[in-house]
Design a protein around this motif. Sequence first.
Motif, PDB file in Angstrom:
ATOM      1  N   PHE A  33       0.799  -1.226   0.000  1.00 18.91           N
ATOM      2  CA  PHE A  33       0.000   0.000   0.000  1.00 18.91           C
ATOM      3  C   PHE A  33       0.831   1.275   0.000  1.00 18.91           C
ATOM      4  O   PHE A  33       0.316   2.341  -0.289  1.00 18.91           O
ATOM      5  N   ASN A  34       2.100   1.176   0.270  1.00 21.44           N
ATOM      6  CA  ASN A  34       2.928   2.373   0.320  1.00 21.44           C
ATOM      7  C   ASN A  34       3.888   2.484  -0.848  1.00 21.44           C
ATOM      8  O   ASN A  34       4.794   3.285  -0.814  1.00 21.44           O
ATOM      9  N   THR A  35       3.692   1.687  -1.877  1.00 19.28           N
ATOM     10  CA  THR A  35       4.573   1.804  -3.040  1.00 19.28           C
ATOM     11  C   THR A  35       4.259   3.091  -3.770  1.00 19.28           C
ATOM     12  O   THR A  35       3.163   3.625  -3.690  1.00 19.28           O
ATOM     13  N   ASN A  36       5.242   3.576  -4.490  1.00 24.32           N
ATOM     14  CA  ASN A  36       5.062   4.806  -5.256  1.00 24.32           C
ATOM     15  C   ASN A  36       4.500   4.474  -6.626  1.00 24.32           C
ATOM     16  O   ASN A  36       5.186   4.516  -7.625  1.00 24.32           O
ATOM     17  N   LEU A  37       3.245   4.148  -6.654  1.00 25.62           N
ATOM     18  CA  LEU A  37       2.607   3.848  -7.926  1.00 25.62           C
ATOM     19  C   LEU A  37       2.383   5.141  -8.684  1.00 25.62           C
ATOM     20  O   LEU A  37       1.882   6.113  -8.119  1.00 25.62           O
ATOM     21  N   PRO A  38       2.771   5.199  -9.941  1.00 26.35           N
ATOM     22  CA  PRO A  38       2.577   6.433 -10.688  1.00 26.35           C
ATOM     23  C   PRO A  38       1.098   6.652 -10.992  1.00 26.35           C
ATOM     24  O   PRO A  38       0.438   5.789 -11.547  1.00 26.35           O
ATOM     25  N   THR A  39       0.605   7.771 -10.568  1.00 23.40           N
ATOM     26  CA  THR A  39      -0.771   8.147 -10.873  1.00 23.40           C
ATOM     27  C   THR A  39      -0.741   9.539 -11.461  1.00 23.40           C
ATOM     28  O   THR A  39       0.246  10.261 -11.341  1.00 23.40           O
ATOM     29  N   GLU A  40      -1.830   9.930 -12.037  1.00 25.89           N
ATOM     30  CA  GLU A  40      -1.912  11.273 -12.598  1.00 25.89           C
ATOM     31  C   GLU A  40      -1.707  12.306 -11.501  1.00 25.89           C
ATOM     32  O   GLU A  40      -1.015  13.285 -11.668  1.00 25.89           O
ATOM     33  N   ARG A  41      -2.291  12.054 -10.343  1.00 26.27           N
ATOM     34  CA  ARG A  41      -2.180  13.008  -9.250  1.00 26.27           C
ATOM     35  C   ARG A  41      -0.735  13.132  -8.774  1.00 26.27           C
ATOM     36  O   ARG A  41      -0.230  14.221  -8.605  1.00 26.27           O
ATOM     37  N   THR A  42      -0.052  12.024  -8.544  1.00 26.40           N
ATOM     38  CA  THR A  42       1.320  12.105  -8.051  1.00 26.40           C
ATOM     39  C   THR A  42       2.257  12.640  -9.120  1.00 26.40           C
ATOM     40  O   THR A  42       3.195  13.351  -8.811  1.00 26.40           O
ATOM     41  N   SER A  43       2.014  12.318 -10.381  1.00 26.22           N
ATOM     42  CA  SER A  43       2.930  12.825 -11.409  1.00 26.22           C
ATOM     43  C   SER A  43       2.794  14.335 -11.540  1.00 26.22           C
ATOM     44  O   SER A  43       3.786  15.026 -11.725  1.00 26.22           O
ATOM     45  N   ASN A  44       1.574  14.879 -11.430  1.00 21.58           N
ATOM     46  CA  ASN A  44       1.412  16.330 -11.467  1.00 21.58           C
ATOM     47  C   ASN A  44       2.025  16.971 -10.235  1.00 21.58           C
ATOM     48  O   ASN A  44       2.637  18.022 -10.317  1.00 21.58           O
ATOM     49  N   PHE A  45       1.878  16.332  -9.083  1.00 23.47           N
ATOM     50  CA  PHE A  45       2.446  16.856  -7.854  1.00 23.47           C
ATOM     51  C   PHE A  45       3.962  16.914  -7.969  1.00 23.47           C
ATOM     52  O   PHE A  45       4.580  17.912  -7.625  1.00 23.47           O
ATOM     53  N   ASN A  46       4.556  15.868  -8.482  1.00 23.04           N
ATOM     54  CA  ASN A  46       6.015  15.835  -8.614  1.00 23.04           C
ATOM     55  C   ASN A  46       6.514  16.856  -9.618  1.00 23.04           C
ATOM     56  O   ASN A  46       7.593  17.398  -9.470  1.00 23.04           O
ATOM     57  N   LYS A  47       5.742  17.122 -10.665  1.00 27.25           N
ATOM     58  CA  LYS A  47       6.155  18.092 -11.671  1.00 27.25           C
ATOM     59  C   LYS A  47       6.303  19.479 -11.057  1.00 27.25           C
ATOM     60  O   LYS A  47       7.151  20.251 -11.453  1.00 27.25           O
ATOM     61  N   MET A  48       5.449  19.800 -10.074  1.00 29.55           N
ATOM     62  CA  MET A  48       5.476  21.133  -9.496  1.00 29.55           C
ATOM     63  C   MET A  48       6.752  21.379  -8.698  1.00 29.55           C
ATOM     64  O   MET A  48       7.186  22.500  -8.565  1.00 29.55           O
ATOM     65  N   PHE A  49       7.344  20.347  -8.147  1.00 27.63           N
ATOM     66  CA  PHE A  49       8.440  20.540  -7.221  1.00 27.63           C
ATOM     67  C   PHE A  49       9.762  19.961  -7.699  1.00 27.63           C
ATOM     68  O   PHE A  49      10.724  19.974  -6.960  1.00 27.63           O
ATOM     69  N   SER A  50       9.842  19.457  -8.890  1.00 24.00           N
ATOM     70  CA  SER A  50      11.100  18.892  -9.346  1.00 24.00           C
ATOM     71  C   SER A  50      11.692  19.752 -10.457  1.00 24.00           C
ATOM     72  O   SER A  50      10.987  20.440 -11.165  1.00 24.00           O
ATOM     73  N   SER A  51      12.996  19.691 -10.562  1.00 28.40           N
ATOM     74  CA  SER A  51      13.681  20.439 -11.612  1.00 28.40           C
ATOM     75  C   SER A  51      13.910  19.532 -12.801  1.00 28.40           C
ATOM     76  O   SER A  51      14.180  18.346 -12.636  1.00 28.40           O
ATOM     77  N   PRO A  52      13.813  20.089 -13.992  1.00 25.71           N
ATOM     78  CA  PRO A  52      14.075  19.266 -15.167  1.00 25.71           C
ATOM     79  C   PRO A  52      15.525  18.798 -15.204  1.00 25.71           C
ATOM     80  O   PRO A  52      16.425  19.476 -14.725  1.00 25.71           O
ATOM     81  N   LYS A  53      15.732  17.648 -15.772  1.00 24.78           N
ATOM     82  CA  LYS A  53      17.063  17.062 -15.894  1.00 24.78           C
ATOM     83  C   LYS A  53      17.798  17.695 -17.065  1.00 24.78           C
ATOM     84  O   LYS A  53      17.180  18.058 -18.066  1.00 24.78           O
ATOM     85  N   VAL A  54      19.109  17.833 -16.913  1.00 26.95           N
ATOM     86  CA  VAL A  54      19.913  18.450 -17.971  1.00 26.95           C
ATOM     87  C   VAL A  54      21.122  17.588 -18.316  1.00 26.95           C
ATOM     88  O   VAL A  54      21.595  16.807 -17.492  1.00 26.95           O
ATOM     89  N   ASN A  55      21.562  17.731 -19.538  1.00 28.92           N
ATOM     90  CA  ASN A  55      22.842  17.203 -20.004  1.00 28.92           C
ATOM     91  C   ASN A  55      23.674  18.419 -20.394  1.00 28.92           C
ATOM     92  O   ASN A  55      23.177  19.311 -21.081  1.00 28.92           O
ATOM     93  N   ILE A  56      24.915  18.428 -19.964  1.00 27.90           N
ATOM     94  CA  ILE A  56      25.822  19.516 -20.344  1.00 27.90           C
ATOM     95  C   ILE A  56      27.064  18.871 -20.945  1.00 27.90           C
ATOM     96  O   ILE A  56      27.661  17.991 -20.334  1.00 27.90           O
ATOM     97  N   LYS A  57      27.387  19.305 -22.148  1.00 28.02           N
ATOM     98  CA  LYS A  57      28.578  18.751 -22.785  1.00 28.02           C
ATOM     99  C   LYS A  57      29.438  19.880 -23.331  1.00 28.02           C
ATOM    100  O   LYS A  57      28.940  20.946 -23.679  1.00 28.02           O
TER     101      LYS A  57
END
Length: 158
Positions: A33-57
């Motif tokens: 019951f405590n697994t991080n199942l991806p849902t629409e709600r959690t994915s939107n929540f995570n989008k608000m607080f995470s920074s996009p990933k970058v590659n620098i070369k």
Amino acid sequence: MNTLMNVPKNGSLANTNLNTNFQNWSNWIDDIFNTNLPTERTSNFNKMFSSPKVNIKEEEEAFVIEMSVPGFKKSDFNITIDQQTLSISSKSEESNEDKNKNYNLKEFTYTNFKRNFTLPETVNTDNIDAKYSEGILYLNLPKKEEAKQKPARTIKIL
């Protein structure tokens, strides 16, 4: 159900591992019951607080930043340079107009981020350019002429 028990040295047949077995069972239930199942709600929540990933070369003529930001439009980005700090930010607010106002649940989509990069002195900040294509923001940070690698050459001895 077959259960193997260790018989204690005192000869008692009481199962002294009941507590341990119950904890394992309880942990297993918690894990379900405590697994991080991806849902629409959690994915939107995570989008608000995470920074996009970058590659620098680093290439011979420039540094290249690739930022993964799918779902945005070019107009959503704000790219600024102040001294040697490059700032990339975005605010994206999605509101779907619902003709039927009698909804029970309507979740807003709001995403923002800001990433700052301290640029080396070798970057020509006057000629930085950006392009957004297929969910990737590309920034080309050209090097100053004196910072570019020069090809090896042979020096003749006189």
